[in-house]
Design an enzyme around this catalytic site. Structure first.
Site, PDB file in Angstrom:
ATOM      1  N   PHE A 245      12.072  -3.032   3.750  1.00 24.29           N
ATOM      2  CA  PHE A 245      11.466  -2.203   4.414  1.00 24.29           C
ATOM      3  C   PHE A 245      11.935  -0.677   4.259  1.00 24.29           C
ATOM      4  CE2 PHE A 245      12.313  -5.931   7.121  1.00 24.29           C
ATOM      5  CZ  PHE A 245      11.052  -6.559   6.884  1.00 24.29           C
ATOM      6  N   THR A 472       7.110 -10.092   0.129  1.00 21.93           N
ATOM      7  CA  THR A 472       5.886  -9.651   0.260  1.00 21.93           C
ATOM      8  C   THR A 472       4.746 -10.495  -0.400  1.00 21.93           C
ATOM      9  OG1 THR A 472       6.399  -8.306  -1.569  1.00 21.93           O
ATOM     10  CG2 THR A 472       6.019  -7.393   0.379  1.00 21.93           C
ATOM     11  N   ILE A 646      -8.116  -6.573  -3.943  1.00 24.27           N
ATOM     12  CA  ILE A 646      -7.169  -7.383  -3.312  1.00 24.27           C
ATOM     13  C   ILE A 646      -6.828  -8.395  -4.280  1.00 24.27           C
ATOM     14  CG2 ILE A 646      -6.564  -8.510  -0.956  1.00 24.27           C
ATOM     15  CD1 ILE A 646      -6.648  -5.539  -0.580  1.00 24.27           C
ATOM     16  N   ASN A 648      -4.735 -10.871  -3.718  1.00 24.73           N
ATOM     17  CA  ASN A 648      -4.622 -12.339  -2.956  1.00 24.73           C
ATOM     18  C   ASN A 648      -4.728 -12.248  -1.425  1.00 24.73           C
ATOM     19  OD1 ASN A 648      -3.391 -14.543  -1.572  1.00 24.73           O
ATOM     20  ND2 ASN A 648      -1.861 -14.965  -3.388  1.00 24.73           N
ATOM     21  N   THR A 651      -1.778 -13.466   0.892  1.00 24.26           N
ATOM     22  CA  THR A 651      -0.459 -12.683   0.927  1.00 24.26           C
ATOM     23  C   THR A 651      -0.984 -11.126   1.674  1.00 24.26           C
ATOM     24  OG1 THR A 651      -0.724 -11.864  -1.372  1.00 24.26           O
ATOM     25  CG2 THR A 651       0.856 -13.675  -0.717  1.00 24.26           C
ATOM     26  N   GLN A 655       0.811  -9.668   4.802  1.00 25.90           N
ATOM     27  CA  GLN A 655       1.391  -8.241   5.069  1.00 25.90           C
ATOM     28  C   GLN A 655       0.696  -7.272   6.144  1.00 25.90           C
ATOM     29  OE1 GLN A 655       3.785  -6.527   3.032  1.00 25.90           O
ATOM     30  NE2 GLN A 655       4.130  -8.516   2.974  1.00 25.90           N
ATOM     31  N   LYS A 718      -5.035  -0.793  -4.762  1.00 25.65           N
ATOM     32  CA  LYS A 718      -4.291   0.063  -3.661  1.00 25.65           C
ATOM     33  C   LYS A 718      -3.145  -0.743  -2.935  1.00 25.65           C
ATOM     34  CE  LYS A 718      -7.930   3.278  -2.561  1.00 25.65           C
ATOM     35  NZ  LYS A 718      -9.088   3.721  -1.383  1.00 25.65           N
ATOM     36  N   GLY A 721       1.474  -2.686   1.614  1.00 28.67           N
ATOM     37  CA  GLY A 721       2.323  -3.354   2.398  1.00 28.67           C
ATOM     38  C   GLY A 721       2.809  -2.511   3.359  1.00 28.67           C
ATOM     39  N   GLU A 722       2.574  -1.292   3.507  1.00 32.65           N
ATOM     40  CA  GLU A 722       2.714  -0.370   4.662  1.00 32.65           C
ATOM     41  C   GLU A 722       1.646   0.166   5.288  1.00 32.65           C
ATOM     42  OE1 GLU A 722       6.639   2.002   3.018  1.00 32.65           O
ATOM     43  OE2 GLU A 722       5.176   1.619   1.355  1.00 32.65           O
TER      44      GLU A 722
HETATM   45 MO1  MOS Z   1       9.118   1.189   1.596  1.00 30.06          MO
HETATM   46  S1  MOS Z   1      10.065   2.405   3.445  1.00 30.06           S
HETATM   47  O1  MOS Z   1       8.435   2.697   0.975  1.00 30.06           O
HETATM   48  O2  MOS Z   1      10.417   0.734   0.900  1.00 30.06           O
END
Ligand code: MOS
Length: 756
Positions: A245, A472, A646, A648, A651, A655, A718, A721-722
């Site tokens: 993270f 991830t 996308i 997958n 996954t 996320q 794109k 994860g965040e």
């Molecule tokens: Mo993430 S906080 O950009 O590793």
């Protein structure tokens, strides 16, 4: 067969289960501290009980007498280590306090390391080490006497050109409807389940480091710098990471100490820092304050927007969050003004933590949007629609923008049209019901990456790249890219990641891995296809829609077992074809790959290129607040997200789910409590640091909104994860307001704040 199954939507990849799933559930996956080493010694850190001052004396006699103790390292032993400069990108240190003293700059600073034959012995000795200190009064954070303030744009390159456009002050002053509100977010710590560990082993002057890392090439470069040796002498091994993270993205002082100890003792040394030590020897999310001013027309059009931020950082290091970069571009405001102030306190240096710039800044913005909607008497979704724009106030255009599609789909699934606007007007017995929504946004970063792909005549494929899987699904999506591109089943693809002997890939930060690494893998696969006589793919070719010539080729040949691939290889007189490819995103200079090898990745995209590249989403939350006890529940949350192609859907969904749960956590649970008197974290353990458990999360719905954007990169990917935990806290806060009529502007929202 892989390609035969039609995908439901052109830009959605298959929901393949994780190819590393079995290894993980059977415990066979080796994390940093799992590698067995002969004759290993064990390290335990000694950390400072004061936040500011100086070590004045050390009595290590009792500690040294513990059976099994090999050596206790202190500031007297680290003089041979070099300084790794603080950095907020790529190689570089998480902070400047690197010497075990004698100067003390923050509570919990590493002041010593005991190495012993057994972990227990090292721990016991660490507790028996007697260090004396001359203590000074520390400044813990905002409002403490002794903090120093600094203009972020002067302190850190990353905040140099924050968006400004037109005369926002005048526009706000002249507006029919005005809003002026302040918000705050607390210190938070990542608390990945895998602790911060480092194992170092030397052999013939070469060092192997086993450490969970988001950037093995950066770690390699920084550690070599720390030790004053050539980077080629350092090998970093990090095949699996148990959560990061942002906390494992850069070099941390513990690694240098462990490497030194292993060299001095001529034995492998293993360090596993404790959970509480992790709060002070690594980074965390900076505490922030915000003032947002907006002016709008009666119809909702925002004519002026001003966002000022204040952020706590350490005394020496200018870490910046600076999410105004994104908040000031999210809507088509007429004029924009931004400013960020750093507040230097006696704390360890903060750093990246999932969606670092946008989580606090978009919480503030999206709360303000809700407040503005109420002032205007408008539905909050309609306010976003009125200000939805393909161009920002500075004149930059979006490469693609599916925000309102996300709002419309999520609103429909949520049943938003049944919402009664009046706060406190929806009730179920003793429970006050509130519905709120907010925007999720995250810059689409694309970075430098390289990959080596080998195709055997049998149809077996091997992909090698020093990318990172933080849990991830990177192994799987990188494998899928090779499988789709070479026309083989995923089961025939072997993926190797997380090792500095492999070709380098960008830091696994900024949600950049899939877009960057898949782009390099795609290039390498296309080079293999070209060698085999398949048509090279056009740059705008989607993985699932290869050109006809190549499709014939894959259908005819590249499937294991049918023999034709072998015929083709025989004709070429080779047993395997291997290609190495480099991906250079637009904007990167020609030497960017060389820099990547040296641990300096290029990370473009977001607001920094020719167009604004972002992934977007909309989240809708229902809260229930008990009328008497003020207990707060979140029975359901719906998020719709558009993030290009996308790879997958399984996954991706995972996320988004994890991210929304983290968003709920950030809204209602999480905060690192600080004892202001001694600048010390109080709840530095998982019993006291609140995070949601299963009982806190009920219905969670994820909608994947199709989006096509070939501008961002050849594969149209794109990052995701965040994205999902951005905006969630505001959606919850807005829902709490709708339920109770109480606007909480300082996270987390706990029931005592609703007892007013
Ligand atoms: Mo993430 S906080 O950009 O590793």
């Amino acid at each position: 067969m892989n390609r035969a199954a039609p995908t439901p939507k052109a830009n959605m990849g298959k929901p393949e289960p994780r190819i590393d799933g079995r290894l993980k559930v059977t415990g066979e996956a080796r994390y940093g501290s799992d590698f067995p080493l002969n004759n290993a010694a064990y390290a335990f850190l000694i950390t400072s009980p004061i936040a500011k001052g100086r070590i004045t004396g050390m009595d290590l006699s009792e500690a040294n007498a513990v059976p099994g103790v090999l050596k206790i390292f202190t500031h007297a032993d680290v003089a041979g280590l070099h300084k790794v400069p603080f950095s907020t990108g790529g190689a570089g240190s998480i902070g400047s306090w690197q010497d075990m003293g004698p100067e003390i700059g923050h509570d919990g600073q590493i002041v010593g390391m005991v190495v012993a034959d057994a972990f227990e012995a090292a721990r016991e000795a660490a507790y028996l080490a007697k260090l004396s200190y001359a203590e000074e009064m520390p400044s813990a954070g905002f409002g403490a006497p002794g903090v120093t303030k600094e203009d972020a744009s002067k302190a850190n390159e990353r905040a140099k050109n924050l968006p400004q456009a037109g005369d926002a002050d005048a526009a706000i002053e002249a507006a029919e409807v005005k809003l002026d509100a302040e918000y705050g977010t607390p210190t938070q710590h990542h608390n990945a389940i895998e602790l911060f560990t480092t194992t170092c082993a030397w052999k013939d002057g070469e060092l192997t480091v086993y450490e969970p890392s988001q950037f093995v090439y950066g770690l390699k470069a920084s550690l070599a710098q720390k030790l004053g040796i050539a980077p080629e002498k350092v090998h970093v091994v990090s095949p699996f990471v148990g959560g990061a993270f942002g906390s494992k993205a850069q070099f941390s002082p513990r690694t240098g100490f462990t490497a030194l100890a292993a060299r001095v003792l001529n034995r492998p040394v293993k360090l596993v820092a404790t959970r509480d030590q992790g709060f002070t020897i690594q980074t965390y999310r900076a505490e922030t304050r915000h003032r947002i001013r907006m002016g709008a027309e009666r119809g909702g059009k925002i004519t002026g927007f001003s966002h000022e931020g204040w952020e706590v950082t350490s005394r020496p290091d200018p870490y910046v969050v600076a999410g105004v970069e994104d908040s000031a571009r999210l809507y088509g405001y007429g004029a924009v003004k931004t400013h960020v102030t750093l507040v230097h306190a006696d704390r360890n240096t903060p750093g990246f933590m999932r969606s670092p710039p946008v989580v606090p800044y978009i919480y503030a913005l999206e709360s303000a949007m809700d407040e503005l909607a109420e002032k205007l008497g408008m539905d909050p979704v309609e306010l976003r629609r009125v200000n939805d724009s393909m161009v920002d106030a500075t004149g930059k255009r979006w490469s693609s923008r599916s925000l309102m599609q996300c709002y419309d789909e999520a609103a429909r699934a949520f049943g938003w049209s049944k919402r009664k606007a009046q706060p406190g007007s929806m009730r179920d017995g003793d429970w006050l019901i509130g519905w709120g929504c907010a925007t999720a946004v995250y810059p689409t970063h694309v970075g430098t990456a390289t990959a080596r792909v080998r195709l055997l005549a049998s149809g077996q494929v091997r992909v090698q790249t020093a990318a990172h899987d933080l849990g991830t699904g990177a192994y799987t999506v990188i494998g899928q890219m090779a499988a789709e591109r070479l026309g083989v089943p995923l089961s025939q693809v072997k993926v190797e990641l997380g090792d500095s002997m492999l070709p380098p890939a960008v830091v696994a930060g900024g949600s950049t891995t899939t877009a960057s690494v898949c782009s390099a893998v795609l290039k390498a696969c296309d080079a293999i296809r070209a060698k085999l006589g398949g048509a090279p793919a056009a740059s705008n070719d989607t993985p699932s829609a290869a050109p006809a010539a190549y499709r014939r080729f894959t259908e005819g040949h590249a499937v294991a077992g049918d023999g034709n691939l072998e015929t083709l290889f025989n004709r070429l007189g080779v047993g395997a074809i291997e290609e190495y490819a480099e991906y250079l995103p637009p904007g990167a200079k020609p030497d960017a790959i060389q820099k990547l090898y040296a641990g300096k990745p290029y990370l473009g995209g977001g607001s920094h290129g020719e167009k604004l590249m972002y992934a977007l989403g909309a989240e809708f939350v229902e809260v229930r607040v008990h009328a008497q006890t003020r207990e707060i529940r979140v029975p359901r949350i719906v998020g719709a997200f558009a993030a290009g192609h996308i790879m997958n859907t399984r996954t991706a969904r995972s996320q988004y789910m994890g991210a929304m749960i983290w968003g709920i956590s950030s809204a209602l649970h999480e905060a690192t409590e600080i004892d202001e008197r001694n600048a010390r974290y109080v709840n530095d353990n998982l019993a006291d640091y609140l995070v949601p458990v299963n009982a806190d999360i009920d219905q969670l719905e994820v909608i994947l909104v199709p989006e096509e954007d070939r501008f961002v990169n050849p594969a149209g990917i794109k990052g995701i994860g965040e994205l999902g935990n951005v905006g969630t806290a505001a959606a919850v806060a807005n829902a709490v307001y709708h339920a109770t009529g109480i606007r909480v502007r300082q996270l987390p929202i706990r029931l005592e704040k609703l007892l007013a």
